[in-house]
Design a protein around this motif. Structure first.
Motif, PDB file in Angstrom:
ATOM      1  N   LEU A  73       0.580 -14.599  -1.685  1.00  0.00           N
ATOM      2  CA  LEU A  73      -0.548 -13.905  -1.097  1.00  0.00           C
ATOM      3  C   LEU A  73      -1.878 -14.448  -1.599  1.00  0.00           C
ATOM      4  CD1 LEU A  73       0.839 -10.267  -1.455  1.00  0.00           C
ATOM      5  CD2 LEU A  73       1.081 -11.828   0.489  1.00  0.00           C
ATOM      6  N   ASP A  74      -2.956 -14.193  -0.823  1.00  0.00           N
ATOM      7  CA  ASP A  74      -4.270 -14.598  -1.299  1.00  0.00           C
ATOM      8  C   ASP A  74      -4.760 -13.603  -2.354  1.00  0.00           C
ATOM      9  OD1 ASP A  74      -5.689 -12.402  -0.153  1.00  0.00           O
ATOM     10  OD2 ASP A  74      -6.155 -13.511   1.663  1.00  0.00           O
ATOM     11  N   LYS A  75      -5.865 -13.923  -2.976  1.00  0.00           N
ATOM     12  CA  LYS A  75      -6.375 -13.143  -4.100  1.00  0.00           C
ATOM     13  C   LYS A  75      -6.591 -11.662  -3.742  1.00  0.00           C
ATOM     14  CE  LYS A  75      -9.983 -13.675  -7.572  1.00  0.00           C
ATOM     15  NZ  LYS A  75     -11.160 -14.470  -7.951  1.00  0.00           N
ATOM     16  N   GLY A  76      -7.240 -11.395  -2.619  1.00  0.00           N
ATOM     17  CA  GLY A  76      -7.496 -10.012  -2.217  1.00  0.00           C
ATOM     18  C   GLY A  76      -6.211  -9.239  -1.967  1.00  0.00           C
ATOM     19  N   GLU A  77      -5.274  -9.873  -1.266  1.00  0.00           N
ATOM     20  CA  GLU A  77      -3.997  -9.215  -0.984  1.00  0.00           C
ATOM     21  C   GLU A  77      -3.223  -8.924  -2.262  1.00  0.00           C
ATOM     22  OE1 GLU A  77      -2.393 -12.239   1.537  1.00  0.00           O
ATOM     23  OE2 GLU A  77      -2.909 -11.166   3.363  1.00  0.00           O
ATOM     24  N   LYS A  78      -3.167  -9.900  -3.157  1.00  0.00           N
ATOM     25  CA  LYS A  78      -2.437  -9.721  -4.423  1.00  0.00           C
ATOM     26  C   LYS A  78      -2.961  -8.510  -5.180  1.00  0.00           C
ATOM     27  CE  LYS A  78      -1.501 -14.558  -5.460  1.00  0.00           C
ATOM     28  NZ  LYS A  78      -1.816 -15.671  -6.339  1.00  0.00           N
ATOM     29  N   HIS A  79      -4.275  -8.472  -5.346  1.00  0.00           N
ATOM     30  CA  HIS A  79      -4.867  -7.392  -6.138  1.00  0.00           C
ATOM     31  C   HIS A  79      -4.805  -6.054  -5.404  1.00  0.00           C
ATOM     32  CE1 HIS A  79      -6.129  -9.664  -9.637  1.00  0.00           C
ATOM     33  NE2 HIS A  79      -6.412 -10.657  -8.810  1.00  0.00           N
ATOM     34  N   THR A  80      -4.943  -6.077  -4.088  1.00  0.00           N
ATOM     35  CA  THR A  80      -4.832  -4.833  -3.318  1.00  0.00           C
ATOM     36  C   THR A  80      -3.440  -4.236  -3.489  1.00  0.00           C
ATOM     37  OG1 THR A  80      -6.499  -5.479  -1.679  1.00  0.00           O
ATOM     38  CG2 THR A  80      -4.872  -3.832  -0.988  1.00  0.00           C
ATOM     39  N   LEU A  81      -2.419  -5.040  -3.297  1.00  0.00           N
ATOM     40  CA  LEU A  81      -1.051  -4.523  -3.400  1.00  0.00           C
ATOM     41  C   LEU A  81      -0.705  -4.124  -4.829  1.00  0.00           C
ATOM     42  CD1 LEU A  81       0.956  -6.781  -0.933  1.00  0.00           C
ATOM     43  CD2 LEU A  81      -0.169  -4.583  -0.528  1.00  0.00           C
ATOM     44  N   ASP A  82      -1.170  -4.908  -5.787  1.00  0.00           N
ATOM     45  CA  ASP A  82      -0.889  -4.579  -7.187  1.00  0.00           C
ATOM     46  C   ASP A  82      -1.526  -3.236  -7.564  1.00  0.00           C
ATOM     47  OD1 ASP A  82       0.227  -5.369  -9.813  1.00  0.00           O
ATOM     48  OD2 ASP A  82      -1.882  -5.399 -10.406  1.00  0.00           O
ATOM     49  N   MET A  83      -2.786  -3.064  -7.218  1.00  0.00           N
ATOM     50  CA  MET A  83      -3.467  -1.816  -7.592  1.00  0.00           C
ATOM     51  C   MET A  83      -2.956  -0.638  -6.760  1.00  0.00           C
ATOM     52  SD  MET A  83      -5.099  -2.673 -10.189  1.00  0.00           S
ATOM     53  CE  MET A  83      -5.972  -1.160 -10.510  1.00  0.00           C
ATOM     54  N   ALA A  84      -2.641  -0.866  -5.497  1.00  0.00           N
ATOM     55  CA  ALA A  84      -2.072   0.212  -4.672  1.00  0.00           C
ATOM     56  C   ALA A  84      -0.757   0.679  -5.283  1.00  0.00           C
ATOM     57  CB  ALA A  84      -1.863  -0.269  -3.241  1.00  0.00           C
ATOM     58  N   SER A  85       0.029  -0.259  -5.777  1.00  0.00           N
ATOM     59  CA  SER A  85       1.286   0.094  -6.427  1.00  0.00           C
ATOM     60  C   SER A  85       1.034   0.873  -7.713  1.00  0.00           C
ATOM     61  CB  SER A  85       2.073  -1.194  -6.714  1.00  0.00           C
ATOM     62  OG  SER A  85       3.337  -0.904  -7.231  1.00  0.00           O
ATOM     63  N   LYS A  86       0.087   0.424  -8.523  1.00  0.00           N
ATOM     64  CA  LYS A  86      -0.242   1.101  -9.781  1.00  0.00           C
ATOM     65  C   LYS A  86      -0.792   2.505  -9.536  1.00  0.00           C
ATOM     66  CE  LYS A  86      -0.919  -3.025 -12.531  1.00  0.00           C
ATOM     67  NZ  LYS A  86      -1.823  -4.072 -12.955  1.00  0.00           N
ATOM     68  N   TYR A  87      -1.580   2.679  -8.480  1.00  0.00           N
ATOM     69  CA  TYR A  87      -2.176   3.978  -8.145  1.00  0.00           C
ATOM     70  C   TYR A  87      -1.212   4.872  -7.363  1.00  0.00           C
ATOM     71  CZ  TYR A  87      -7.096   3.148  -9.448  1.00  0.00           C
ATOM     72  OH  TYR A  87      -8.282   2.948 -10.120  1.00  0.00           O
ATOM     73  N   ARG A 100       2.080  -7.409   4.568  1.00  0.00           N
ATOM     74  CA  ARG A 100       2.755  -6.177   4.998  1.00  0.00           C
ATOM     75  C   ARG A 100       4.189  -6.136   4.462  1.00  0.00           C
ATOM     76  NH1 ARG A 100       0.170  -3.539   9.418  1.00  0.00           N
ATOM     77  NH2 ARG A 100       2.152  -2.691  10.128  1.00  0.00           N
ATOM     78  N   ASN A 101       4.866  -7.261   4.573  1.00  0.00           N
ATOM     79  CA  ASN A 101       6.247  -7.326   4.069  1.00  0.00           C
ATOM     80  C   ASN A 101       6.296  -7.063   2.565  1.00  0.00           C
ATOM     81  OD1 ASN A 101       7.174  -7.921   6.636  1.00  0.00           O
ATOM     82  ND2 ASN A 101       7.370 -10.104   6.258  1.00  0.00           N
ATOM     83  N   MET A 102       5.366  -7.650   1.820  1.00  0.00           N
ATOM     84  CA  MET A 102       5.322  -7.441   0.368  1.00  0.00           C
ATOM     85  C   MET A 102       5.022  -5.982   0.041  1.00  0.00           C
ATOM     86  SD  MET A 102       6.046  -9.910  -1.568  1.00  0.00           S
ATOM     87  CE  MET A 102       6.931 -11.208  -0.781  1.00  0.00           C
ATOM     88  N   ALA A 103       4.094  -5.393   0.779  1.00  0.00           N
ATOM     89  CA  ALA A 103       3.747  -3.979   0.550  1.00  0.00           C
ATOM     90  C   ALA A 103       4.975  -3.101   0.746  1.00  0.00           C
ATOM     91  CB  ALA A 103       2.617  -3.552   1.489  1.00  0.00           C
ATOM     92  N   GLU A 104       5.707  -3.347   1.820  1.00  0.00           N
ATOM     93  CA  GLU A 104       6.915  -2.567   2.080  1.00  0.00           C
ATOM     94  C   GLU A 104       7.962  -2.812   1.001  1.00  0.00           C
ATOM     95  OE1 GLU A 104       7.800  -3.644   6.126  1.00  0.00           O
ATOM     96  OE2 GLU A 104       6.280  -2.261   6.914  1.00  0.00           O
ATOM     97  N   TYR A 105       8.079  -4.046   0.556  1.00  0.00           N
ATOM     98  CA  TYR A 105       9.011  -4.388  -0.518  1.00  0.00           C
ATOM     99  C   TYR A 105       8.664  -3.596  -1.788  1.00  0.00           C
ATOM    100  CZ  TYR A 105      11.282  -7.093  -4.204  1.00  0.00           C
ATOM    101  OH  TYR A 105      12.018  -7.466  -5.288  1.00  0.00           O
ATOM    102  N   LEU A 106       7.374  -3.409  -2.025  1.00  0.00           N
ATOM    103  CA  LEU A 106       6.918  -2.654  -3.197  1.00  0.00           C
ATOM    104  C   LEU A 106       7.017  -1.140  -2.999  1.00  0.00           C
ATOM    105  CD1 LEU A 106       3.791  -4.814  -4.121  1.00  0.00           C
ATOM    106  CD2 LEU A 106       5.981  -4.714  -5.346  1.00  0.00           C
ATOM    107  N   GLY A 107       7.472  -0.719  -1.816  1.00  0.00           N
ATOM    108  CA  GLY A 107       7.643   0.706  -1.555  1.00  0.00           C
ATOM    109  C   GLY A 107       6.394   1.402  -1.061  1.00  0.00           C
ATOM    110  N   LEU A 108       5.422   0.631  -0.570  1.00  0.00           N
ATOM    111  CA  LEU A 108       4.173   1.210  -0.083  1.00  0.00           C
ATOM    112  C   LEU A 108       4.235   1.447   1.430  1.00  0.00           C
ATOM    113  CD1 LEU A 108       1.872  -1.190  -2.103  1.00  0.00           C
ATOM    114  CD2 LEU A 108       2.193   1.253  -2.563  1.00  0.00           C
ATOM    115  N   ARG A 109       3.603   2.523   1.880  1.00  0.00           N
ATOM    116  CA  ARG A 109       3.484   2.779   3.324  1.00  0.00           C
ATOM    117  C   ARG A 109       2.349   1.938   3.866  1.00  0.00           C
ATOM    118  NH1 ARG A 109       3.386   9.140   4.191  1.00  0.00           N
ATOM    119  NH2 ARG A 109       2.015   8.510   5.862  1.00  0.00           N
ATOM    120  N   VAL A 110       2.596   1.305   5.004  1.00  0.00           N
ATOM    121  CA  VAL A 110       1.673   0.320   5.550  1.00  0.00           C
ATOM    122  C   VAL A 110       1.194   0.721   6.938  1.00  0.00           C
ATOM    123  CG1 VAL A 110       1.468  -2.093   6.272  1.00  0.00           C
ATOM    124  CG2 VAL A 110       2.847  -1.516   4.283  1.00  0.00           C
TER     125      VAL A 110
END
Length: 158
Positions: A73-87, A100-110
């Motif tokens: 992922l690009d920088k914005g996507e990486k940090h968005t998904l990482d922080m969304a997961s942490k929060y 989107r696929n990574m977000a779903e893999y991390l268990g996030l609703r997209v």
């Protein structure tokens, strides 16, 4: 509700002057500083100064824990998904397929920009989903035609 957005939905909604749909649908929107920085760089689509909105909650990123998963992922996507997961975010607004696929893999609703427009149409915040999509396309933002047709039908258009 905790909602994070990546850069592309901010750009897409800004391109048609519909950025205000975000607080109307979700309240506050969390943006990592990398996304705010990407939006402030400038380009063919003017994005308003995001720090000026009381509904935007800037989030300072932390070192990424899951670097191997987020490598593509690009920088914005990486940090968005990482922080969304942490929060433990309720939603992540992201358009790019890999993100989107990574977000779903991390268990996030997209959801994405088109999902925002569908919800806005259903709530009477916009008069036409299709007109908004066409306006974005006129600004150089594209989505798969079959997806647009399918989604337009769900709100009685097309």
């Amino acid at each position: 509700m905790i909602v994070f957005s990546n850069t592309t939905p901010i750009l897409a909604l800004s391109s048609i002057q519909r950025l205000q749909l975000l607080p109307k649908l979700f309240g506050k929107i969390h943006l990592v500083t990398e996304v705010i920085d990407e939006c402030s760089v400038g380009g063919p689509i003017a994005v308003p100064a995001l720090h000026g909105f009381d509904w935007i909650k800037p989030v300072q990123s932390m070192p990424i824990q899951q670097t191997s998963v987020l490598l593509e992922l690009d920088k914005g996507e990486k940090h968005t998904l990482d922080m969304a997961s942490k929060y433990k975010a309720d939603w992540v607004i992201i358009d790019e397929k890999i993100g989107r696929n990574m977000a779903e893999y991390l268990g996030l609703r997209v959801t994405g920009t088109l999902g925002i427009l569908l919800k806005a149409k259903q709530q009477g915040l916009i008069s036409s989903f299709t007109d908004c999509v066409k306006a974005m396309q006129a600004q150089g933002i594209y989505y798969q035609a079959t997806l647009i047709t399918k989604l337009a039908k769900t709100v009685g258009e097309g």
